[in-house]
Motif scaffolding. Structure first.
Motif, PDB file in Angstrom:
ATOM      1  N   VAL A  34      17.999  10.424  -1.690  1.00 39.28           N
ATOM      2  CA  VAL A  34      17.099  10.576  -0.743  1.00 39.28           C
ATOM      3  C   VAL A  34      15.834   9.874  -0.922  1.00 39.28           C
ATOM      4  O   VAL A  34      15.162   9.253   0.059  1.00 39.28           O
ATOM      5  CB  VAL A  34      16.799  12.111  -0.400  1.00 39.28           C
ATOM      6  N   LEU A  35      15.320  10.089  -1.926  1.00 39.72           N
ATOM      7  CA  LEU A  35      14.159   9.152  -2.616  1.00 39.72           C
ATOM      8  C   LEU A  35      14.277   7.590  -2.408  1.00 39.72           C
ATOM      9  O   LEU A  35      13.376   7.017  -2.105  1.00 39.72           O
ATOM     10  CB  LEU A  35      13.671   9.654  -4.141  1.00 39.72           C
ATOM     11  N   VAL A  36      15.566   7.324  -2.757  1.00 40.85           N
ATOM     12  CA  VAL A  36      15.788   5.826  -2.748  1.00 40.85           C
ATOM     13  C   VAL A  36      15.357   5.370  -1.198  1.00 40.85           C
ATOM     14  O   VAL A  36      14.957   4.273  -0.983  1.00 40.85           O
ATOM     15  CB  VAL A  36      17.014   5.375  -3.316  1.00 40.85           C
ATOM     16  N   VAL A  37      16.208   6.163  -0.476  1.00 41.93           N
ATOM     17  CA  VAL A  37      15.959   5.742   1.191  1.00 41.93           C
ATOM     18  C   VAL A  37      14.710   5.557   1.656  1.00 41.93           C
ATOM     19  O   VAL A  37      14.250   4.773   2.273  1.00 41.93           O
ATOM     20  CB  VAL A  37      16.912   6.737   1.921  1.00 41.93           C
ATOM     21  N   LEU A  38      14.014   6.916   1.283  1.00 35.93           N
ATOM     22  CA  LEU A  38      12.608   6.872   1.787  1.00 35.93           C
ATOM     23  C   LEU A  38      11.581   5.981   1.121  1.00 35.93           C
ATOM     24  O   LEU A  38      10.832   5.331   1.964  1.00 35.93           O
ATOM     25  CB  LEU A  38      11.957   8.404   1.249  1.00 35.93           C
ATOM     26  N   LEU A  39      11.831   5.575  -0.275  1.00 33.25           N
ATOM     27  CA  LEU A  39      10.893   4.386  -0.619  1.00 33.25           C
ATOM     28  C   LEU A  39      11.288   3.054   0.066  1.00 33.25           C
ATOM     29  O   LEU A  39      10.329   2.265   0.303  1.00 33.25           O
ATOM     30  CB  LEU A  39      11.263   4.239  -2.254  1.00 33.25           C
ATOM     31  N   ALA A  40      12.632   2.872   0.321  1.00 34.54           N
ATOM     32  CA  ALA A  40      13.028   1.630   1.023  1.00 34.54           C
ATOM     33  C   ALA A  40      12.247   1.691   2.554  1.00 34.54           C
ATOM     34  O   ALA A  40      11.659   0.564   2.798  1.00 34.54           O
ATOM     35  CB  ALA A  40      14.508   1.530   1.292  1.00 34.54           C
ATOM     36  N   ILE A  41      12.114   2.796   3.253  1.00 37.07           N
ATOM     37  CA  ILE A  41      11.751   2.643   4.644  1.00 37.07           C
ATOM     38  C   ILE A  41      10.210   2.588   4.255  1.00 37.07           C
ATOM     39  O   ILE A  41       9.488   1.733   5.117  1.00 37.07           O
ATOM     40  CB  ILE A  41      11.889   4.067   5.145  1.00 37.07           C
ATOM     41  N   PHE A  42       9.600   3.328   3.392  1.00 35.46           N
ATOM     42  CA  PHE A  42       7.951   3.381   3.231  1.00 35.46           C
ATOM     43  C   PHE A  42       7.649   1.826   2.793  1.00 35.46           C
ATOM     44  O   PHE A  42       6.359   1.464   2.887  1.00 35.46           O
ATOM     45  CB  PHE A  42       7.551   4.312   2.397  1.00 35.46           C
ATOM     46  N   SER A  43       8.427   0.976   2.347  1.00 36.02           N
ATOM     47  CA  SER A  43       8.053  -0.211   1.508  1.00 36.02           C
ATOM     48  C   SER A  43       7.588  -1.200   2.563  1.00 36.02           C
ATOM     49  O   SER A  43       6.782  -1.992   2.570  1.00 36.02           O
ATOM     50  CB  SER A  43       9.177  -0.767   0.715  1.00 36.02           C
ATOM     51  N   SER A  44       8.363  -1.173   4.004  1.00 40.16           N
ATOM     52  CA  SER A  44       8.111  -1.922   5.017  1.00 40.16           C
ATOM     53  C   SER A  44       6.965  -1.432   5.917  1.00 40.16           C
ATOM     54  O   SER A  44       6.539  -2.300   6.710  1.00 40.16           O
ATOM     55  CB  SER A  44       9.374  -2.210   5.588  1.00 40.16           C
ATOM     56  N   ALA A  45       6.837  -0.347   5.510  1.00 40.08           N
ATOM     57  CA  ALA A  45       5.712   0.110   6.583  1.00 40.08           C
ATOM     58  C   ALA A  45       4.292  -0.452   6.535  1.00 40.08           C
ATOM     59  O   ALA A  45       3.573  -0.446   7.350  1.00 40.08           O
ATOM     60  CB  ALA A  45       5.457   1.832   6.347  1.00 40.08           C
ATOM     61  N   THR A  46       3.735  -0.779   5.125  1.00 36.41           N
ATOM     62  CA  THR A  46       2.637  -1.400   5.049  1.00 36.41           C
ATOM     63  C   THR A  46       2.385  -2.681   5.467  1.00 36.41           C
ATOM     64  O   THR A  46       1.228  -2.752   6.451  1.00 36.41           O
ATOM     65  CB  THR A  46       2.161  -1.504   3.695  1.00 36.41           C
ATOM     66  N   PRO A  47       3.304  -3.563   5.487  1.00 34.91           N
ATOM     67  CA  PRO A  47       3.232  -4.887   6.303  1.00 34.91           C
ATOM     68  C   PRO A  47       3.117  -4.820   7.715  1.00 34.91           C
ATOM     69  O   PRO A  47       2.516  -5.364   8.506  1.00 34.91           O
ATOM     70  CB  PRO A  47       4.484  -5.617   5.844  1.00 34.91           C
ATOM     71  N   TYR A  48       4.084  -3.846   8.216  1.00 32.67           N
ATOM     72  CA  TYR A  48       4.180  -3.612   9.837  1.00 32.67           C
ATOM     73  C   TYR A  48       2.740  -3.239  10.276  1.00 32.67           C
ATOM     74  O   TYR A  48       2.329  -3.385  11.374  1.00 32.67           O
ATOM     75  CB  TYR A  48       5.477  -2.586  10.095  1.00 32.67           C
TER      76      TYR A  48
END
Length: 589
Positions: A33-47
Motif C-alpha cells: 500500500v505504501l509503495v502505491v501511495l508513494l508512486a502516486i504522490f511522487s507525480s503530484a508535486t510536478p502536476y
C-alpha cells in the motif's frame, strides 16, 4: 552454466524466500500500500506546479496560488511520512525474515553428520550464517521494494506525462529504449561480478579464520612471510572482483545521467520554441512540469539498476544459503525407543566402516562389553580406536554390521536419548568462551550449581576450581585459553560426570600434562568409571592394567583380546611387544 545462473531474475528463488514472509503478511501488505501511495504522490508535486503556473502565475491570481502552495506542502508532508514508514518497515521485514532463515540454518547445521564438517570449511559456513544473511536482508530492505516503488513511480509518471502532453511525452520516451538496453546489459554483467565477489569473500573468510586459529603453528614454524604472500594473493582476487562492479557502475551511471540531460535539453528546446512562437501546443506549466518529470522518470531507472546490484548480491547469497539448507547430511533419526537409562552391555557385531569410499577403517570388528566393565582399547595411531567412539555415538553411519546396547540396535533408539546416556571425554578438549560453570553444564536447565559443586568434590577437583579467580564463574576465554591442557581435561571429566551417564567413553590425554594434573585426572578416572560401563582409549599404563578387558587393534582389526596378564603371557604377542616398547619406557620414567 545452469539456467538459474544465466537468468537475471530467479523467480523460483524469490518464491522460496516469500515462504518466509507468511508470518509477516500484514506488514508485507502494508508495504505494498505504501509503495502505491508513494508512486502516486511522487507525480503530484510536478502536476500541482503545472496548475499553479498555468492557473495562477500566468493569470497573476495570488489567491489560487496560495491554495496550490498549501496543497503542495500537504503532499510533501504526507510523502515524507509515507517514505519514513516505508523505509523502516521494509528494513524491519528484511531483518525478521533473515532472523528466521538464520535460525533455521543454524538448527540445520546442528544436525549435520561429522562427515559434513570434515569436508567443509568453517570460514565458508560462517560466511553463510552471517555475511550472506545480511545480503538477504538487503533484498527487502534496500532491493525488492525499492525497485517495485521505482517501477510504479515510472508508470505513474508515464501516465501523467501522456495525459498532460503527448508530443513532449514522445520526445522523452524516444530516449528510454537506449537506457533500458543499457540497464539490461548492466544487470547481466553485474550478476556475474557479484557471484565472483561472493566466492572471493568466502575464500577470504575461510583463509583468515584458519590462520587465526592456527597462529601458534605459523609462528612456531616461521611461516609468517609465506602466509602473508598467500593472503595478498587472495586479497588481490577479492579486490579485482569488487573493481569489476565499480567498473560496470562507472560506465552505466554516466550513460544514465547523459541520457537524462539530453532528454531535458530536447524537452526545453521543443517546448520552449512552442511556448515562445505558438503557445497552443505547450503551456509554460507543461514545460516546467516536464522538466521536473524527466529526472523522476530517468532517476528511478538509474536507481533500479543501483538497487538491482543489491538485489543481485542478495540473490547470490540466498542461493548459497539455500544450498546449505538443501544439503541432506543428517544422521537418520528414525528410532522409536526413548532410552532413559542403559544397563551398559555393548556389542559390536561384524562392524565395517569407512570415511572414504573403498578405504575401510574398521574391517568387521566384533567385541562385547559387559555391564559395569572397563574395557581399554590400545593400538597404533590410525588403528581405528577413536572411530569406535564416533560410531557408538552415531556421529557416522556404519557401512555394515550392527552396534547394540542392552541387546537393542542403537539405530532403534532416538538419537538424543542415545547421546544423553553416553558421556564422552575426548583427548582434544573443547571449551567455549564462557565460565567454567557454563562449560560444565552446557546451560542444561536440569543441572544445578549445587550438583556441580558436589560432583567436583566427588572426583576431587573442587579445590582446583575454587583456586581460580571467581571459581566456577571464571571465564576461560576462547577454547579454554586461560587454562592449561591438564586443567581443561579436568573440566571435561567433570562435564561428563555431572550428567550421570550410563556409559562412559574416555580418550585419555595425560601424556602432555603436569604430574599434579595427571594425578587428579587418574583419581577422577577411577571415580567416574567405578561401577559404570566404560570404554577407554588407553594411553597410560595404569588404566590398561586396571581394565577388565583389553582390546588390541591394528589396521582396523582386532588382533588380540584379554586381561593385562593374559596378553603379556602370549609369546611374541602384539600387546606384549607394544607393552615392552611403549609402556615399559613409561614405567621406567
Amino acid at each position: 552454466m545452469s539456467k538459474t545462473k544465466e537468468s537475471i531474475f530467479d523467480y523460483q528463488l524469490f518464491k522460496r524466500l516469500f515462504e518466509y514472509i507468511k508470518p509477516y503478511k500484514g506488514v508485507f501488505m502494508g508495504l505494498i500500500v505504501l509503495v502505491v501511495l508513494l508512486a502516486i504522490f511522487s507525480s503530484a508535486t510536478p502536476y500541482i506546479t503545472k496548475d499553479a503556473i498555468d492557473d495562477s502565475i500566468t493569470n497573476k491570481d495570488t489567491k489560487n496560488f496560495l491554495f496550490y502552495m498549501v496543497l503542495m506542502l500537504g503532499v510533501l508532508v504526507l510523502q515524507t511520512v509515507f517514505q519514513l514508514l516505508f523505509i523502516y518497515y521494509a528494513a524491519w521485514l528484511g531483518q525478521n525474515l533473515v532472523m528466521d532463515v538464520r535460525v533455521k540454518l543454524f538448527d540445520h547445521l546442528l544436525k549435520f553428520k561429522m562427515k559434513y564438517y570434515d569436508n567443509s570449511s568453517v570460514g565458508v559456513l560462517i560466511t553463510r550464517a552471517v555475511t550472506d544473511m545480511e545480503r538477504i536482508a538487503d533484498i527487502f530492505g534496500q532491493g525488492l521494494f525499492m525497485i517495485v516503488r521505482d517501477l510504479l513511480t515510472m508508470a505513474v509518471v508515464f501516465a501523467v506525462m501522456v495525459y498532460i502532453n503527448v508530443k513532449l511525452s514522445l520526445i522523452v520516451f524516444a530516449m528510454l529504449p537506449i537506457l533500458l538496453y543499457a540497464t539490461r546489459v548492466f544487470q547481466k554483467y553485474m550478476k556475474k561480478a557479484f557471484e565472483e565477489v561472493r566466492t572471493e569473500v568466502s575464500n577470504l573468510n575461510s583463509f583468515v579464520q584458519e590462520r587465526l586459529t592456527g597462529m601458534k603453528i605459523l609462528q612456531l614454524f616461521t611461516r609468517e612471510t609465506v602466509e602473508y604472500e598467500k593472503f595478498k594473493t587472495i586479497n588481490e582476487r577479492h579486490k579485482k572482483g569488487w573493481l569489476k562492479t565499480v567498473w560496470y557502475n562507472s560506465i552505466f551511471f554516466p550513460i544514465a545521467d547523459l541520457a537524462s540531460s539530453v532528454t531535458i535539453g530536447l524537452v526545453a528546446w521543443y517546448g520552449g520554441l512552442n511556448v515562445v512562437f505558438d503557445g497552443t501546443n505547450v503551456s509554460q506549466g507543461d514545460l516546467v512540469a516536464f522538466i521536473m518529470f524527466v529526472p523522476m522518470l530517468f532517476r528511478p531507472l538509474r536507481q533500479i539498476a543501483d538497487k538491482f546490484n543489491t538485489l543481485q548480491m542478495g540473490m547470490v547469497a540466498a542461493t548459497r544459503v539455500f544450498k546449505v539448507l538443501d544439503t541432506t547430511s543428517q544422521i537418520d533419526d528414525h528410532g522409536l525407543i526413548e532410552a532413559d537409562g542403559f544397563k551398559g552391555e555393548i556389542k559390536f557385531n561384524n562392524v565395517y566402516f569407512n570415511y572414504v569410499e573403498d578405504e575401510d577403517v574398521l574391517k568387521g570388528i566384533s567385541f562385547n562389553v559387559n555391564v559395569g566393565e572397563t574395557v581399554a582399547i590400545v593400538g597404533a595411531t590410525g588403528a581405528g580406536k577413536s572411530t569406535i567412539i564416533n560410531l557408538l555415538n552415531r556421529f557416522y553411519e556404519i557401512k555394515g554390521g550392527t552396534i547394540s546396547i542392552d541387546g537393542v540396535d542403537i539405530k532403534e533408539v532416538t538419537l538424543a536419548s542415545l547421546r544423553t546416556q553416553i558421556a564422552v571425554v575426548l583427548q582434544d578438549v573443547f571449551l567455549f568462551a564462557d565460565t567454567i560453570m557454563s562449560n560444565i553444564t552446557l546451560n542444561h536447565p536440569e543441572i544445578s550449581e549445587e550438583q556441580v559443586y558436589q560432583a567436583a568434590k566427588d572426583i576431587g577437583i573442587h579445590d582446583f576450581i575454587m583456586s581460580l579467580p571467581n571459581g566456577y564463574h571464571y571465564n576461560v576465554k576462547e577454547r579454554g585459553a586461560m587454562l592449561s591442557s591438564g586443567q581443561r581435561q579436568l573440566i571435561s571429566f567433570l562435564r561428563a560426570y555431572v550428567t550421570n551417564p550410563s556409559i562412559l567413553v574416555l580418550d585419555e590425554a595425560t601424556s602432555s600434562v603436569d604430574s599434579y594434573s595427571e594425578q587428579l585426572i587418574q583419581n577422577a578416572t577411577d571415580k567416574i568409571t567405578k561401577g559404570r560401563t566404560s570404554i577407554v582409549i588407553a594411553h597410560r599404563l595404569a588404566t590398561v592394567k586396571k581394565a577388565d578387558n583389553i582390546i588390541v587393534m591394528d589396521a582396523g582389526e582386532i588382533v588380540e583380546q584379554g586381561t593385562h596378564n593374559e596378553l603379556l603371557s602370549k609369546e611374541n604377542g602384539y600387546y606384549k611387544n607394544l607393552y615392552e616398547v611403549q609402556f615399559l619406557q613409561e614405567e621406567a620414567v
